[in-house]
Scaffold this active site. Structure first.
Site, short mmCIF file in Angstrom:
data_model
loop_
_atom_site.label_atom_id
_atom_site.label_comp_id
_atom_site.label_asym_id
_atom_site.label_seq_id
_atom_site.Cartn_x
_atom_site.Cartn_y
_atom_site.Cartn_z
N GLU A 278 0.82 -1.21 0.00
CA GLU A 278 0.00 0.00 0.00
C GLU A 278 0.86 1.27 0.00
OE1 GLU A 278 -2.72 -0.66 3.32
OE2 GLU A 278 -4.04 -1.82 2.01
N ASP A 357 -8.41 -8.95 4.19
CA ASP A 357 -8.15 -7.82 5.08
C ASP A 357 -9.22 -7.72 6.17
OD1 ASP A 357 -6.96 -5.62 6.14
OD2 ASP A 357 -7.55 -4.24 4.54
N GLU A 385 -12.33 -2.08 12.26
CA GLU A 385 -12.41 -1.37 10.98
C GLU A 385 -13.58 -1.84 10.12
OE1 GLU A 385 -8.82 -1.67 8.67
OE2 GLU A 385 -9.69 -0.61 6.96
C1 GCV Z 1 -2.31 0.49 8.44
C2 GCV Z 1 -5.98 -2.05 5.67
C3 GCV Z 1 -6.34 -0.77 6.36
C4 GCV Z 1 -5.17 0.17 6.42
C5 GCV Z 1 -3.99 -0.54 7.09
C6 GCV Z 1 -3.68 -1.81 6.29
C7 GCV Z 1 -2.56 -2.63 6.92
O1 GCV Z 1 -5.76 -1.83 4.31
O2 GCV Z 1 -7.45 -0.19 5.73
O3 GCV Z 1 -5.55 1.30 7.15
O4 GCV Z 1 -2.86 0.27 7.16
O5 GCV Z 1 -4.83 -2.61 6.24
O6 GCV Z 1 -2.87 -3.62 7.55
O7 GCV Z 1 -1.40 -2.29 6.75
#
Ligand code: GCV
Length: 661
Positions: A278, A357, A385
Site C-alpha cells: 500500500e 483484510d 475497521e
Molecule cells: C495500516 C488495511 C487498512 C489500512 C492498514 C492496512 C494494513 O488496508 O485499511 O488502514 O494500514 O490494512 O494492515 O497495513
C-alpha cells in the site's frame, strides 16, 4: 519499594481491573518472596488491595511461624520466565514463578479466581503461555495525519501514547494501560503505525528518547516496546542514496541505528515492518526479496536479542478491475511461500489471519499452513475497521477462536503454528472507556487471553471478562452482558456482506453499506454481482486457483460449491441466486432472511440492554444505549440497501413478502 498502582485520571474507566475485583486478595494476609522490579509491581498491587479491603502484606516471613493466606514468591521451577504454578494446602494459597512476569501473571490469576482461590484445598496447577509473544500493534501516528487522523482505523479517541506531535508528558495513563495488558497476558506493544510517515520515521533515531519514556512505564508490567520502522529509513533519515538491503553502507546504518536504540531501551523488543505494501517502501525497489529485506533488519537486531516482525500483507493495490486474472487473495502466498526457509531465526513473518483484510468472514490464510520452516505470527484486528467501528457490538472472540483452532493439516492448529506469536491491531485509545464502545473492552481482553491459550473456550473468557469488569454483578446483569456479546459477531455478519464475499462498505472510511463502493476500484475487492448471480470464482478448475493454495482436505472442499461451507460460498464461487445452500435455502432467500434476522437480533440486544439500566452505572449505560441506537440505524440501512440491491439485480421476490425497496 513497592510500585504504586497507577492513578487513573478522573473519569477514566478501570475496565477489567476495578478495585472490587481485588476484594478476595485484599482481605488476606499475604507474604511476597523474592526481589526484582516486577516483584515490586506485585507488592504494589497487593498493598493497594490490602489498603482497600483490610488485609496485610509482608516481604519477609515472620520468625514466629505466622501463617499466611497467600504466598507469592519467586522460586525455581521449569515454567520459564512467564509461567507460574499455584496450589492450596493447609489454608495457604501458594503461587510460585521463576520470573517476575510469571509472578505478576500468577497474581492476576488469583484475582480472576476471587474467593475460589482461597477455598478448600487443591493440587498444584501449572500455567504458562502457549505463545511467547502476545502483542498489540498500535496504528498510532505521532502527528495527526490529514486523512487518517491520530490513530489510523482508530475508533476510541486519540492515541494513548502521542499528543500534540510528541510523546505525552504524563504517561500515568500508559502505565495503567500496561497494567490492564498484563492482567490479560499481553506482553508486547508496537507504539506507532505500520504506515510510517515522516515524523514517525524519526522515532527510530533522534526521537528514540520518546519511545524510551513509554518503554520505561510499560516495563514494570512486563510489556516490551516495539517500533514500526520505515524500510527507507537509511535514505530518509540517514541521507544515503539507497536502502538496498545488500548494500554494505545500508547494513551498517541499520546496525548503528539499532545499537543506539538498545542504548536507549536495553530490553527493546524489535521492529515491525510493512514493506512494499500500500505504498510503503520495500526491497522490491532494489530487486531484492522480502527475505533479504527482513534478514538485513534481523541481522541488525540479532546481537541485542531483538526480533523483526515482517508483515506479509503484500499485494497489488493498483489493480485494474477489468483484469480477472489477478486475485488479491492469492498474493501473500504467492509472494512468500517460495521464501520458506530463507528467513533468519529472529525474523518473524506476520500474517493476517485471512487472505484479504479483516473482513467479518474470510477463510483462514493458506499461507499459515504453507511455511513450516518460517516463524510465523498471526495478526488479527481488534480495532473494528470492518466490523462496526466500535459503534456496533461485535465481540470477535468466536471468530479468533475459529481461526486459532483451524488445522490446515491434522498435525497443527493455527494456534500451534503461530510460533512467532499472536498480534492484534489495538482497539484502545484515550477515550474514557479505552475502546470507545464500553463493550469493545471485551475484544481487547479476549485477545490477550486467547494469545495466552489459543485453545481456550472464548465463551469462558467472555464470562471471565464479565466477572472482572462487573465483580458485583447480579445474575441478571451477567446474563444480560453475555447475551449482548455472545453471538454479536454472527449478528453483524448477518446484516452486512453475505456469505463471505466481503466489503460492500463505503470507500475510504469503511463504515456503512455501499454495495458497489469498491466494485470498480483498484483495490482488488470485488463481488461480481450481476443479474444472474454473485461471488468470486477462486476454484482451480475455472477460477483464480486460490482454492489450490490449501492442503487437502481443504483444497478439495473449497474447490466445489457442493462441498464449500455455506458461510464461505461467495468467497470461493460465483453462483446463481437460485443456488441451493447446504441449509436448503436459495442464496437470494438466504440474503433476505439473514438481513431481516440480523436487524431483529440488534433490536433484541438493544431491548436487553435497556432492561439493565438499573444495574449499570448511568454513564456506561448511556454510552452503550446511544451506540445501540446507531447500530440499529446502521443495521437497517445495511439490510435495506443489500436486500434492495439484490432484489433489483435478480428480480426474485422475498418468499415471505417482506418490505424491500
Ligand atoms: C495500516 C488495511 C487498512 C489500512 C492498514 C492496512 C494494513 O488496508 O485499511 O488502514 O494500514 O490494512 O494492515 O497495513
Amino acid at each position: 519499594m513497592p510500585l504504586p498502582v497507577p492513578a487513573l485520571p478522573e473519569g477514566v474507566d478501570p475496565a477489567w481491573l476495578p478495585p472490587a475485583a481485588f476484594r478476595a486478595v485484599g482481605g488476606r494476609r499475604t507474604l511476597i518472596r523474592g526481589s526484582g522490579p516486577l516483584v515490586e509491581t506485585v507488592h504494589g498491587e497487593v498493598a493497594e488491595a490490602c489498603r482497600r479491603f483490610g488485609g496485610r502484606v509482608v516481604r519477609e516471613a515472620r520468625p514466629d511461624g505466622a501463617t499466611y493466606d497467600l504466598v507469592l514468591g519467586l522460586g525455581a521451577d521449569d515454567l520459564g520466565d512467564e509461567g507460574f504454578s499455584c496450589a492450596r494446602a493447609d489454608g495457604t494459597t501458594t503461587v510460585t514463578a521463576s520470573g517476575g512476569r510469571g509472578l505478576l501473571y500468577g497474581l492476576f490469576h488469583v484475582v480472576r479466581l476471587g474467593e475460589a482461590a482461597f477455598t478448600g484445598g487443591w493440587a498444584r496447577q501449572t500455567h504458562r503461555p502457549a505463545l511467547d509473544l502476545r502483542m498489540l500493534d498500535h496504528w498510532d501516528n505521532v502527528a495527526v495525519h490529514p486523512v487518517m487522523g491520530q490513530v489510523e482505523r482508530g475508533y476510541a479517541g486519540g492515541s494513548l501514547f502521542w499528543a500534540d506531535g510528541r510523546a505525552r508528558g504524563d504517561l500515568e495513563r500508559v502505565r495503567a494501560y500496561g497494567r490492564l495488558l498484563a492482567a490479560c497476558g499481553i506482553n508486547a506493544v508496537a507504539v506507532n503505525n505500520v504506515n510510517v510517515h515522516e515524523t514517525e520515521a524519526h522515532l527510530l533515531t533522534d526521537r528514540i528518547h520518546e519511545v524510551a519514556a513509554i518503554a520505561d512505564v510499560l516495563r514494570p508490567y512486563g510489556v516490551a516496546t516495539h517500533l514500526s520502522v520505515s524500510f527507507a529509513a537509511p535514505v530518509v533519515l540517514g541521507g544515503l542514496p539507497t536502502a538496498d538491503p545488500l548494500d554494505e553502507a545500508v547494513r551498517d546504518w541499520w546496525g548503528e541505528a539499532t545499537r543506539r536504540v538498545y542504548e536507549a531501551i536495553p530490553d527493546f523488543g524489535g521492529y515491525v515492518v510493512k514493506a512494499d505494501s500500500e505504498g510503503q517502501p520495500g526491497p522490491f525497489a532494489y530487486g531484492r526479496s522480502h527475505a533479504e529485506g527482513a534478514n538485513m533488519l534481523a541481522a541488525a537486531l540479532e546481537p541485542f536479542g531483538g526480533t523483526v516482525h515482517w508483515r506479509a500483507f503484500v499485494y497489488n493495490h493498483r489493480q485494474d478491475w477489468r483484469d480477472r486474472t489477478t486475485d488479491r487473495a492469492r498474493a501473500a502466498y504467492d509472494h512468500f511461500v517460495p521464501l520458506d526457509g530463507e528467513f533468519a531465526a529472529n525474523a518473524v513473518l506476520q500474517v493476517k489471519h485471512g487472505p484479504m483484510d479483516f473482513q467479518v468472514r474470510e477463510p483462514v490464510s493458506p499461507l499459515i499452513g504453507a511455511m513450516p520452516r518460517t516463524r510465523l505470527a498471526v495478526e488479527v484486528q481488534a480495532t473494528q475497521e470492518y466490523t462496526g467501528q466500535q459503534r456496533h457490538v461485535c465481540w470477535l472472540g468466536p471468530m479468533w477462536s475459529e481461526v486459532l483452532r483451524f488445522r490446515h493439516e491434522p498435525e497443527a492448529s493455527v494456534g500451534e503454528r503461530a510460533r512467532g506469536g499472536l498480534v492484534a491491531v489495538s482497539n484502545a485509545g484515550d477515550d474514557p472507556f479505552w475502546t470507545g464502545h464500553p463493550l469493545a473492552q471485551a475484544n481487547l481482553y479476549t485477545f490477550g487471553r486467547l494469545a495466552w491459550r489459543p485453545d481456550a473456550d472464548p465463551c469462558e473468557v467472555l464470562d471471565e471478562w464479565i466477572g472482572l469488569t462487573f465483580p458485583e454483578a447480579p445474575e441478571r446483569l451477567s446474563d444480560g452482558l453475555h447475551a449482548a456479546l455472545d453471538g454479536s459477531w454472527r449478528t453483524y455478519e448477518k446484516y452486512t456482506a453475505p456469505l463471505g464475499v466481503g466489503w460492500m462498505v463505503q470507500p475510504g472510511h469503511h463504515y456503512g453499506p455501499s454495495v458497489d463502493g469498491y466494485e470498480y476500484s483498484p483495490w482488488g475487492t470485488y463481488h461480481f454481482a450481476d443479474r444472474d448471480g454473485i461471488g468470486v470464482d477462486r476454484s482451480v478448475a475455472s477460477g483464480t486457483g486460490y482454492a489450490g493454495q490449501y492442503a487437502k482436505p481443504w483444497a478439495e472442499l473449497y474447490e466445489s460449491p457442493d462441498t464449500c461451507p455455506d458461510e464461505l460460498l461467495l468467497f470461493f464461487h460465483h453462483v446463481s441466486y437460485g443456488h441451493t445452500l447446504h441449509s436448503g435455502k436459495a442464496v437470494i432467500q438466504h440474503i433476505y432472511d439473514t438481513h431481516f434476522e440480523g436487524v431483529a437480533e440488534v433490536e433484541e440486544a438493544r431491548r436487553v440492554w435497556a432492561g439493565l439500566a438499573d444495574l449499570v452505572e448511568p454513564g456506561r449505560h448511556a454510552r452503550v444505549a446511544e451506540r445501540y441506537e446507531e447500530q440499529l440505524r446502521s443495521a437497517r440501512e445495511w439490510r435495506d440497501q443489500i436486500n434492495s440491491y439484490f432484489f433489483r439485480k435478480s428480480g426474485v421476490p422475498d418468499e415471505r413478502g417482506r418490505r424491500i425497496y
